[in-house]
Design an enzyme around this catalytic site. Structure first.
Site, PDB file in Angstrom:
ATOM      1  N   CYS A 174      29.850  63.463 -78.749  1.00  0.00           N
ATOM      2  CA  CYS A 174      29.614  62.053 -79.068  1.00  0.00           C
ATOM      3  C   CYS A 174      30.921  61.288 -79.201  1.00  0.00           C
ATOM      4  CB  CYS A 174      28.756  61.899 -80.330  1.00  0.00           C
ATOM      5  SG  CYS A 174      28.080  60.221 -80.447  1.00  0.00           S
ATOM      6  N   ASP A 223      27.393  60.659 -89.212  1.00  0.00           N
ATOM      7  CA  ASP A 223      26.782  59.365 -89.552  1.00  0.00           C
ATOM      8  C   ASP A 223      26.515  59.301 -91.042  1.00  0.00           C
ATOM      9  OD1 ASP A 223      25.946  57.398 -87.287  1.00  0.00           O
ATOM     10  OD2 ASP A 223      25.913  59.400 -86.420  1.00  0.00           O
TER      11      ASP A 223
END
Length: 203
Positions: free
Chosen positions: A27, A96
């Site tokens: 990512c 996150d």
């Protein structure tokens, strides 16, 4: 503030990168690319393997950023991760959110990468500011994993086809070597007490 903690994390994390290393990442995390930029500025020679991160290809952002820092970068499809992780020396991903138990919520596929790293016996580090801690999880609540638009996966999909597109997954703390944060590198199960000490107001 956030910029200061980012710089601080860059300093701490870049010490984990050594000459000749192959770093594996998934990512896009500016905190991760900042660590790699810092290691490069410190004169270290290493290379990075990054996944494309389907369905919206955040890995392309990572690849472009790394090239702009003159870091040798190899780009692979997500499903090739197991073949390439064997040659990596270290795996570094962002987060996150971090739960009170020290589990990490991050882009879908992170949990798989952690399992592959475990199988290949490669250290798996998560990089995050302590403010990514999610206080709701103290009461045992997990954030509901968001599902995104199926169009991201297949735009003109056949009718009646059910497409699932979860945005995140949970990586259990047992697979995490350490969390690189502004307080240093901490074991995931110690997250709560470190945050208690640093940001008591969160609780």
């Amino acid at each position: 503030d956030l910029e200061t903690s980012k710089e601080c994390i860059g300093e701490i994390g870049s010490k984990r990168i050594r000459d000749g290393m192959v770093v594996f990442t998934h990512c896009h995390s500016s905190t991760v690319t900042n660590i790699l930029r810092k290691a490069k500025e410190d004169g270290k020679t290493f290379e990075v393997v990054c996944t494309e991160t389907r369905p919206v290809f955040q890995g392309r952002i990572t690849a472009k950023e790394l090239l702009s820092f003159n870091i040798k970068t190899t780009f692979i499809v997500d499903s090739a991760a197991r073949s390439f992780i064997r040659n990596a020396d270290i795996v570094i991903v962002g987060a996150d959110a971090i739960t009170s138990e020290g589990n990490v919520i991050n882009k879908i596929g992170t949990g798989t990468i952690a399992l592959l790293a475990h199988e290949a016996r490669k250290p798996f580090y998560v990089v995050a500011e302590l403010l990514k801690f999610d206080p709701a999880t103290v009461c045992g609540e997990y954030e509901k994993i968001e599902e995104r638009n199926p169009n991201e996966v297949w735009k003109d999909a056949p009718e009646k086809l059910l497409i699932r597109n979860p945005a995140f997954d949970v990586t259990r703390r047992d697979f995490i070597h350490g969390i690189i944060c502004e307080e240093g590198i901490i074991p995931p199960h110690a997250v709560s007490e470190v945050i208690h000490r640093k940001h008591p107001w969160i609780f």
